[in-house]
Motif scaffolding. Structure first.
Motif, PDB file in Angstrom:
ATOM      1  N   ASP A 124      43.810  35.091  37.811  1.00  0.00           N
ATOM      2  CA  ASP A 124      43.901  33.983  36.480  1.00  0.00           C
ATOM      3  C   ASP A 124      43.756  32.581  37.327  1.00  0.00           C
ATOM      4  O   ASP A 124      44.251  32.240  38.443  1.00  0.00           O
ATOM      5  CB  ASP A 124      45.120  34.050  35.875  1.00  0.00           C
ATOM      6  N   CYS A 125      42.681  31.804  36.709  1.00  0.00           N
ATOM      7  CA  CYS A 125      42.721  30.452  37.394  1.00  0.00           C
ATOM      8  C   CYS A 125      42.390  29.401  36.249  1.00  0.00           C
ATOM      9  O   CYS A 125      42.396  29.875  34.951  1.00  0.00           O
ATOM     10  CB  CYS A 125      41.248  30.356  37.929  1.00  0.00           C
ATOM     11  N   THR A 126      42.600  28.162  36.647  1.00  0.00           N
ATOM     12  CA  THR A 126      42.450  27.135  35.735  1.00  0.00           C
ATOM     13  C   THR A 126      41.170  26.411  35.785  1.00  0.00           C
ATOM     14  O   THR A 126      40.856  26.023  37.180  1.00  0.00           O
ATOM     15  CB  THR A 126      43.766  26.059  36.011  1.00  0.00           C
ATOM     16  N   ASP A 127      40.260  26.078  34.971  1.00  0.00           N
ATOM     17  CA  ASP A 127      38.812  25.782  35.298  1.00  0.00           C
ATOM     18  C   ASP A 127      38.980  24.327  35.421  1.00  0.00           C
ATOM     19  O   ASP A 127      39.886  23.587  35.178  1.00  0.00           O
ATOM     20  CB  ASP A 127      37.988  26.116  34.204  1.00  0.00           C
ATOM     21  N   PRO A 128      37.814  23.423  35.877  1.00  0.00           N
ATOM     22  CA  PRO A 128      38.061  22.027  35.858  1.00  0.00           C
ATOM     23  C   PRO A 128      38.517  21.394  34.869  1.00  0.00           C
ATOM     24  O   PRO A 128      38.958  20.192  34.815  1.00  0.00           O
ATOM     25  CB  PRO A 128      36.692  21.556  36.690  1.00  0.00           C
ATOM     26  N   SER A 129      38.288  21.874  33.485  1.00  0.00           N
ATOM     27  CA  SER A 129      38.562  20.972  32.482  1.00  0.00           C
ATOM     28  C   SER A 129      40.170  21.516  31.846  1.00  0.00           C
ATOM     29  O   SER A 129      40.512  20.828  30.914  1.00  0.00           O
ATOM     30  CB  SER A 129      37.570  21.710  31.211  1.00  0.00           C
ATOM     31  N   GLY A 130      40.783  22.262  32.636  1.00  0.00           N
ATOM     32  CA  GLY A 130      42.316  22.493  32.395  1.00  0.00           C
ATOM     33  C   GLY A 130      42.403  24.007  31.582  1.00  0.00           C
ATOM     34  O   GLY A 130      43.507  24.311  31.137  1.00  0.00           O
ATOM     35  N   ARG A 131      41.103  24.394  31.103  1.00  0.00           N
ATOM     36  CA  ARG A 131      41.483  25.708  30.557  1.00  0.00           C
ATOM     37  C   ARG A 131      41.847  26.772  31.380  1.00  0.00           C
ATOM     38  O   ARG A 131      41.177  27.016  32.523  1.00  0.00           O
ATOM     39  CB  ARG A 131      40.113  25.913  29.502  1.00  0.00           C
ATOM     40  N   THR A 132      42.387  27.844  31.094  1.00  0.00           N
ATOM     41  CA  THR A 132      42.573  29.030  31.754  1.00  0.00           C
ATOM     42  C   THR A 132      41.514  29.945  31.837  1.00  0.00           C
ATOM     43  O   THR A 132      41.048  30.437  30.720  1.00  0.00           O
ATOM     44  CB  THR A 132      43.727  29.934  31.150  1.00  0.00           C
ATOM     45  N   ALA A 133      40.983  30.389  32.969  1.00  0.00           N
ATOM     46  CA  ALA A 133      39.950  31.520  33.178  1.00  0.00           C
ATOM     47  C   ALA A 133      40.909  32.957  33.554  1.00  0.00           C
ATOM     48  O   ALA A 133      41.305  32.825  34.456  1.00  0.00           O
ATOM     49  CB  ALA A 133      38.978  31.010  34.215  1.00  0.00           C
ATOM     50  N   PRO A 134      40.612  33.746  32.430  1.00  0.00           N
ATOM     51  CA  PRO A 134      41.547  34.797  33.005  1.00  0.00           C
ATOM     52  C   PRO A 134      40.925  35.644  33.979  1.00  0.00           C
ATOM     53  O   PRO A 134      39.685  35.588  34.194  1.00  0.00           O
ATOM     54  CB  PRO A 134      41.179  35.578  31.517  1.00  0.00           C
ATOM     55  N   GLY A 135      41.746  36.283  34.576  1.00  0.00           N
ATOM     56  CA  GLY A 135      41.453  37.172  35.896  1.00  0.00           C
ATOM     57  C   GLY A 135      40.691  38.355  35.598  1.00  0.00           C
ATOM     58  O   GLY A 135      40.681  38.626  34.197  1.00  0.00           O
ATOM     59  N   ALA A 136      40.189  39.220  36.675  1.00  0.00           N
ATOM     60  CA  ALA A 136      39.478  40.249  36.190  1.00  0.00           C
ATOM     61  C   ALA A 136      39.411  41.174  37.294  1.00  0.00           C
ATOM     62  O   ALA A 136      39.455  40.599  38.550  1.00  0.00           O
ATOM     63  CB  ALA A 136      38.084  40.066  35.762  1.00  0.00           C
ATOM     64  N   LYS A 137      39.613  42.642  36.972  1.00  0.00           N
ATOM     65  CA  LYS A 137      39.339  43.381  38.089  1.00  0.00           C
ATOM     66  C   LYS A 137      37.950  43.802  38.337  1.00  0.00           C
ATOM     67  O   LYS A 137      37.069  43.790  37.395  1.00  0.00           O
ATOM     68  CB  LYS A 137      40.143  44.915  37.795  1.00  0.00           C
TER      69      LYS A 137
END
Length: 378
Positions: A124-137
């Motif tokens: 899981d990551c936080t993109d530059p705008s502050g939104r969560t980018a869900p992780g993935a397998k």
């Protein structure tokens, strides 16, 4: 007597004039230096990766060694669309990824190229705008940069390698071409012809001095030489890195103030760094630490991979070899000789071979796991 009094007066006026001129030159020089410093410092774009990732990271080394994640972005925004082709837009992936390890006394460097089509578990990551980018397998490695920018690329790389990425450097297509031009081009040698209709690169066998656009086409070509795999393209990138290092040490650019200014201005306009490197002083300090590293002090390997189960166009880490590579860097040791000897061939420097016999052709029909043809798109 009057004549004798005028001579010292004239001499004093000359001395005052000379002193004033000297002071003016010093002031002007200091002003020019200050202007140059502000100009270069203002060029640099940086990302505060440490603040964004916090403490949930591999520990930093305590022996003096450190790691740098170097990414080449495939963004088509700005000047990149015209120089690289393809659709323009705001999205970008990491077209090139290299983990650069500097040993404890900063006398040698080891580089691991990560194929962009390597399937990894993306956190899981936080993109530059502050939104969560869900992780993935089973996500492609280069999708981390697209999902969450530099921070996600660093986080994914640290999870993959178990290594702390102490610094981050990013350059795009147009920036790379500008830097090569500022350095006076790059010389490469090929033993085979390279004809890439996508990039327009057309090189006969021999030695070639490439300008920025040609150098960019060289490091991006894949269908124009070899088997069209990303692994072959990575070998061309390694060749270019060593050529540029040779260029730095061989043409006196570091002692030529005009050329050094041009290169410094170009480099600082072309890169994005982590915040710790986001100043001229920090970049100059890093350059000073690495000034003794040339092509002979550089070891480069591609991460050992094999064809991904169920997907011939993707790869996964080949074990135990991949683990041995990352373990060597964590221990500040040389790459295992078995990994080095099994590296893919540079398709631009392939040795001429005779036509294979029928038996050899039959034996070669299966694609070996160590050299998958992953990522067929240009």
């Amino acid at each position: 007597m009057a004549e004798h009094k005028r001579v010292p007066g004239r001499r004093r006026r000359v001395l005052r004039t000379a002193a004033c001129a000297f002071v003016a030159l010093v002031v002007l020089g200091a002003g020019a230096a200050l202007f140059a410093w502000f100009r270069l410092n203002g060029n640099i774009k940086s990302v505060d990766i440490d603040a964004r990732l916090g403490d949930a990271r591999p520990p930093a080394a305590t022996d003096g060694s450190f790691n740098i994640l170097v990414l080449g972005s495939d963004s088509r925004g700005g000047d990149n669309g015209s120089i690289a082709g393809g659709e323009t837009g705001d999205t970008a992936r990491s077209d090139t990824a290299m983990v650069v390890h500097i040993n404890q006394d900063h006398s040698r460097a080891q580089v691991v190229s990560i194929p962009r089509d390597t399937l990894v578990t993306r956190p899981d990551c936080t993109d530059p705008s502050g939104r969560t980018a869900p992780g993935a397998k089973r996500a492609m490695y280069n999708s981390a940069f697209e999902s969450g920018g530099a921070v996600c690329a660093v986080k994914t790389t640290e999870q993959l390698t178990g290594l702390r990425m102490d610094h981050y450097l990013q350059i795009d297509f147009a920036g790379f071409a500008r830097v090569v031009d500022a350095m006076g081009g790059a010389t490469v040698t090929t033993t085979v012809a390279i004809h890439d209709k996508d990039s327009g690169l057309d090189l006969p066998p021999g030695e070639h001095h490439l300008d920025g656009r040609q150098a960019l086409a060289f490091v991006r070509t894949r269908h124009g030489v070899g088997d069209g795999s990303d692994l072959g393209r990575i070998e061309l990138q390694k060749q270019m890195v060593k050529s540029l290092l040779q260029q730095v040490g061989g043409n006196g650019m570091l002692t030529n103030p005009v050329k050094l200014w041009s290169i410094g201005d170009t480099v600082t306009r072309s890169i994005t760094t982590d915040s710790a490197l986001g100043s001229v002083n920090s970049l100059v300090g890093l350059a000073q630490e690495l000034k003794g590293i040339g092509p002979d002090q550089l070891s480069m390997v591609t991460l050992p991979v094999e064809t991904a189960p169920g997907d011939p166009n993707r790869v996964v880490e080949q074990q135990p070899q991949a683990g041995q590579v990352w373990g060597a860097l964590r221990a500040d040791q040389a790459f295992p000789s078995a990994v080095v000897s099994a590296q893919p061939e540079n398709p631009a420097q392939a040795a001429p071979t005779a036509a294979p016999s029928t038996a050899a052709r039959d034996a070669g029909k299966a694609t070996p796991k160590s050299t998958p043809k992953a990522g067929t798109a240009h």
